[in-house]
Design an enzyme around this catalytic site. Structure first.
Site, short mmCIF file in Angstrom:
data_model
loop_
_atom_site.label_atom_id
_atom_site.label_comp_id
_atom_site.label_asym_id
_atom_site.label_seq_id
_atom_site.Cartn_x
_atom_site.Cartn_y
_atom_site.Cartn_z
N SER A 121 9.71 -2.32 -1.96
CA SER A 121 9.29 -2.60 -0.56
C SER A 121 7.97 -3.43 -0.33
O SER A 121 7.70 -4.28 0.55
CB SER A 121 9.02 -1.12 0.21
OG SER A 121 8.00 -0.27 -0.46
N ASP A 149 -0.93 2.98 4.74
CA ASP A 149 -0.11 4.24 4.91
C ASP A 149 -0.50 5.28 3.58
O ASP A 149 0.15 6.28 3.47
CB ASP A 149 1.12 4.36 4.93
CG ASP A 149 2.07 3.80 4.11
OD1 ASP A 149 1.40 3.14 2.82
OD2 ASP A 149 3.27 3.46 4.37
N HIS A 168 1.73 1.72 0.93
CA HIS A 168 1.95 0.20 0.93
C HIS A 168 0.72 -0.63 1.50
O HIS A 168 -0.16 0.00 1.95
CB HIS A 168 3.04 0.03 2.41
CG HIS A 168 4.35 0.80 1.93
ND1 HIS A 168 4.64 2.07 2.53
CD2 HIS A 168 5.42 0.30 1.07
CE1 HIS A 168 5.75 2.40 2.00
NE2 HIS A 168 6.41 1.18 1.27
#
Length: 259
Positions: free
Chosen positions: A24, A196, A199
């Site tokens: 991601s 967070d 990330h």
């Protein structure tokens, strides 16, 4: 008005490629202010920057799909640089997140397998950059986990073991390594680099790009701008400039300042 392509001739123009392969943190890298977007901007008219990030993926799955993304004889030149950026999911705690967790030894073996595969399809090790996962800010990530009904499913000390394995594989294979886990923790409070706890934040994206660019630049420094600088196009006979061997800029690195 003449139809596009009415003038015959000229060689096919293949853009060099930089391939970003990861989870991601790579997939999100083309968001506004992302490190991948910054790389694409820096390399405009020199390379296509391809985002092949897959949110939630680990190296076990990445190793399986890599041959579907790039293979020898696909009609395209080999990428001039490849980033492999996994570990944030592999390092998940087995008891709390068994689906994404990959044991440390398998993680290292998977990275090595991917580098070897790239070599087998004509992409030498010196074009590959292995990026370690960033450090985990446990307090922030625990809030995210609790909000989704989970217990804390990662530990920064464990992420560090995977980062060390990534660096070791790069050394063994002759690839470059970007040890993001260590570099970010040179700041006592690295939380601003993460949105967070896991990330990258805008500041984290900027940090990653600033350390990645010198490694990429070594691999692309000889590439010219593709197609001539607009001031160099022959006004009366533009075909001579745009369709022949003069299809590369006579001003390497020049930036257009007017539309």
């Amino acid at each position: 008005m003449a139809a596009c392509g009415a003038v015959p001739g000229g060689r096919s123009l293949l853009w060099p490629r930089v391939l970003l392969f990861g989870d991601s943190i790579t997939q999100f890298s083309f968001h506004q202010g992302g490190w991948g977007a910054a790389l694409a901007d820096r390399l405009v008219r020199k390379c296509d920057v391809l985002n092949r990030g897959f949110s939630g993926y680990n190296t076990r799955w990445a190793k399986i799909i890599l041959p579907r993304l790039i293979r020898k004889g696909d009609g395209l030149d080999a990428p001039v640089a490849v980033t492999i950026f996994f570990g944030a999911n592999d390092s998940a705690l087995k008891d709390e997140n068994p689906k994404q967790h990959v044991p440390l030894e398998e993680f290292a073996a998977n990275l090595k397998s991917m580098v070897h595969y790239l070599r087998s399809v004509g992409i030498p090790e010196h074009t590959v950059i292995l990026i370690t996962p960033p450090p985990l800010h446990e307090a922030a990530w625990e809030k995210e986990c609790i909000a989704q009904g989970y217990k804390l499913n990662r530990r920064n000390s464990v992420v560090g073991e995977y980062a060390s394995a990534c660096v070791r594989v790069a050394q063994e294979c002759g690839a470059d390594a970007l040890d993001l886990w260590t570099l970010m923790q040179k700041d006592e409070d690295f939380s601003p680099y993460l949105c967070d706890g896991l990330h990258l934040s805008p500041k984290g994206n900027e940090f990653l790009f600033s350390h990645l660019w010198p490694l990429i630049e070594k691999k692309v420094s000889s590439l010219p701008l593709l197609l001539p600088y607009w001031k160099d196009v022959a006004e009366a006979t533009p075909e001579l400039s745009l369709l022949g061997d003069g299809a590369q800029s006579s001003l390497p690195g020049a930036q257009e300042v007017s539309c």
